[in-house]
Scaffold this active site. Structure first.
Site, PDB file in Angstrom:
ATOM      1  N   GLY A 138       9.996  35.329 -13.353  1.00 21.41           N
ATOM      2  CA  GLY A 138      10.978  34.330 -12.943  1.00 21.41           C
ATOM      3  C   GLY A 138      12.292  34.406 -13.684  1.00 21.41           C
ATOM      4  O   GLY A 138      12.790  33.404 -14.203  1.00 21.41           O
TER       5      GLY A 138
ATOM      6  N   LEU B 117       4.825  35.627  -6.673  1.00 20.10           N
ATOM      7  CA  LEU B 117       3.595  34.959  -7.071  1.00 20.10           C
ATOM      8  C   LEU B 117       2.639  34.744  -5.906  1.00 20.10           C
ATOM      9  O   LEU B 117       1.441  34.552  -6.108  1.00 20.10           O
ATOM     10  CB  LEU B 117       3.912  33.606  -7.721  1.00 20.10           C
ATOM     11  CG  LEU B 117       4.596  33.644  -9.083  1.00 20.10           C
ATOM     12  CD1 LEU B 117       4.929  32.227  -9.538  1.00 20.10           C
ATOM     13  CD2 LEU B 117       3.733  34.346 -10.111  1.00 20.10           C
TER      14      LEU B 117
ATOM     15  N   SER C 141       3.495  22.323 -18.669  1.00 20.08           N
ATOM     16  CA  SER C 141       4.384  21.163 -18.639  1.00 20.08           C
ATOM     17  C   SER C 141       3.694  19.961 -19.273  1.00 20.08           C
ATOM     18  O   SER C 141       2.449  19.900 -19.343  1.00 20.08           O
ATOM     19  CB  SER C 141       4.752  20.829 -17.190  1.00 20.08           C
ATOM     20  OG  SER C 141       5.461  19.604 -17.091  1.00 20.08           O
TER      21      SER C 141
ATOM     22  N   ARG D  70      -3.465   5.620 -19.859  1.00 12.72           N
ATOM     23  CA  ARG D  70      -4.531   5.186 -20.747  1.00 12.72           C
ATOM     24  C   ARG D  70      -4.044   3.948 -21.480  1.00 12.72           C
ATOM     25  O   ARG D  70      -2.852   3.686 -21.578  1.00 12.72           O
ATOM     26  CB  ARG D  70      -4.908   6.295 -21.726  1.00 12.72           C
ATOM     27  CG  ARG D  70      -3.781   6.790 -22.574  1.00 12.72           C
ATOM     28  CD  ARG D  70      -4.346   7.617 -23.718  1.00 12.72           C
ATOM     29  NE  ARG D  70      -3.253   7.900 -24.639  1.00 12.72           N
ATOM     30  CZ  ARG D  70      -2.790   9.099 -24.876  1.00 12.72           C
ATOM     31  NH1 ARG D  70      -3.337  10.141 -24.294  1.00 12.72           N
ATOM     32  NH2 ARG D  70      -1.795   9.276 -25.727  1.00 12.72           N
TER      33      ARG D  70
ATOM     34  N   TYR E  42       3.641  18.321  -7.583  1.00 15.63           N
ATOM     35  CA  TYR E  42       4.101  19.130  -8.723  1.00 15.63           C
ATOM     36  C   TYR E  42       3.294  18.809  -9.975  1.00 15.63           C
ATOM     37  O   TYR E  42       2.826  19.719 -10.676  1.00 15.63           O
ATOM     38  CB  TYR E  42       5.582  18.891  -8.982  1.00 15.63           C
ATOM     39  CG  TYR E  42       6.054  19.543 -10.258  1.00 15.63           C
ATOM     40  CD1 TYR E  42       6.256  20.917 -10.320  1.00 15.63           C
ATOM     41  CD2 TYR E  42       6.269  18.783 -11.410  1.00 15.63           C
ATOM     42  CE1 TYR E  42       6.667  21.528 -11.503  1.00 15.63           C
ATOM     43  CE2 TYR E  42       6.680  19.381 -12.590  1.00 15.63           C
ATOM     44  CZ  TYR E  42       6.874  20.752 -12.629  1.00 15.63           C
ATOM     45  OH  TYR E  42       7.264  21.341 -13.805  1.00 15.63           O
TER      46      TYR E  42
ATOM     47  N   LYS F 123       0.677  21.498 -12.010  1.00 17.85           N
ATOM     48  CA  LYS F 123       0.757  21.967 -13.389  1.00 17.85           C
ATOM     49  C   LYS F 123      -0.587  21.817 -14.097  1.00 17.85           C
ATOM     50  O   LYS F 123      -1.016  22.710 -14.843  1.00 17.85           O
ATOM     51  CB  LYS F 123       1.848  21.207 -14.146  1.00 17.85           C
ATOM     52  CG  LYS F 123       3.250  21.355 -13.572  1.00 17.85           C
ATOM     53  CD  LYS F 123       3.665  22.804 -13.366  1.00 17.85           C
ATOM     54  CE  LYS F 123       3.993  23.523 -14.643  1.00 17.85           C
ATOM     55  NZ  LYS F 123       4.607  24.854 -14.410  1.00 17.85           N
TER      56      LYS F 123
END
Length: 351
Positions: free
Chosen positions: A14, A69, A131, A140, A161, A165
């Site tokens: 990338g 990818l 991430s 929590r 998204y 991750k």
């Protein structure tokens, strides 16, 4: 793991991305030979243009190759002869995808493609860019600061998204444990990445700073998030690549306490004076966010995190790898200055 030399070749996936371009530049400055992937060689010029803005001369040590990818082709050749792989590339949707798997599957399968090719090609270590989304998006009640022992539950109601991750990173660790055949893995988990841009194709974070400076955001949601400088993310990748202590470890990357959108706008206003005349000065109320969430998918995610100020424990990166990030204000200001410098934001006319 043996010591590194300036002759080691490193693959960075990338190379046209925000983080990828900074990583490539940092490695070249450190004396490494670098190979980087782009989805199409039509974008090779973007990599070289970014390095020019970065102020780095490749000096014949940069190779740009095509590998996607979403496809198997090209990855064996991309890793050939590389001592290390920094897998930075990952899909980031510009808009909410029609199906979550449109983001999740490429992120997971792309990571596994890179890891398989690295293992088969004799690579010593892969550093994966994950991430904070893989760490801190499951609520929590204990109030403890998030650290590398925490995981976001992919079953929770988060965006595609965020789920991608967590799923991709889990898949990477599972692969190395079951099929890695000695391949080492280290993972970097950044919070919101800001800092100097290297071209007109902006990350979501830099685009947000641009929108603030351009007056495109009249008010902002009351959300808090961690900030880390893209240059410090690149530095942490290099440390995770070269330190023997990094093998098998995750590293949460954030500069300090979480900041709000309004706090960011205030930093811009205080530091840039008249150039930040159009930044937002108001926060939406919680009720306004909830109302907007009925029709705006982005606000739906914001509504789910109202009132949450994440505490972040980044001691591991600092103590194990000697990482020292820039302060948040410097990073935000440098993001803005780079946008002005590249002509991506107009300076407001004086009143």
């Amino acid at each position: 793991m043996t010591g590194e030399t300036s002759h080691d070749r490193v693959l960075v996936t990338g190379g046209t991305g925000y983080v990828g371009a900074h990583v490539v530049g940092r490695l070249l400055r450190d004396g490494h030979r670098v190979r980087t992937t782009v989805r199409s060689l039509d974008r090779a010029a973007e990599v070289r243009a970014a390095l020019n803005v970065h102020g780095t001369d490749p000096d014949g040590r940069l190779e740009i190759v095509a590998a996607d990818l979403a496809a198997d082709g090209g990855w064996d050749a991309a890793v050939a002869g590389c001592a290390h792989v920094l897998h930075v590339a990952s899909p980031f949707p510009a808009a909410r995808p029609a199906h979550d798997d449109d983001v999740i599957v490429p992120a997971r399968d792309g990571a596994l493609r890179v890891l398989r090719a690295a293992r088969d090609g004799g690579v010593r270590r892969v550093v994966l860019t994950s991430s904070f989304a893989a760490i801190g998006y499951s609520r929590r009640a204990d109030g403890r600061a998030y650290d590398e022992t925490d995981w976001t539950d992919p079953a929770d109601d988060n965006s595609a998204y965020v789920r991608s991750k967590a799923i991709a990173e889990r898949a990477a660790w599972d692969f190395v444990a079951a099929e890695g055949d000695g391949l080492e893995l280290a993972v970097v988990n950044p919070t919101g990445i800001f800092g100097p841009v290297l071209g007109p194709r902006l990350s979501a974070s830099a685009a947000m700073v641009k929108a603030m400076l351009a007056g495109a955001m009249a008010s902002v949601p009351p959300l808090y998030f961690g900030v880390v400088d893209v240059r410090d993310v690149a530095d942490l990748h290099v440390r995770a690549m070269t330190s023997p202590a990094a093998a098998g470890e995750r590293f949460l990357a954030s500069a300090g306490e979480a900041i709000s959108f309004l706090g960011m706008a205030r930093i811009l206003a205080e530091s840039l004076g008249g150039r930040a005349a159009r930044v937002p000065t108001r926060e939406l109320t919680a009720d306004q966010v909830r109302e907007a969430a009925r029709t705006d998918p982005a606000m739906r995610e914001a509504a789910g995190r109202l009132g949450e100020v994440p505490a972040l424990n980044t001691a591991k990166a600092r103590t194990v790898l000697g990482w020292t990030p820039r302060d948040t204000a410097t990073t935000i200001i440098d993001t803005a200055e780079s946008l002005f410098r590249l002509g991506l934001v107009d300076t407001p006319a004086p009143n």
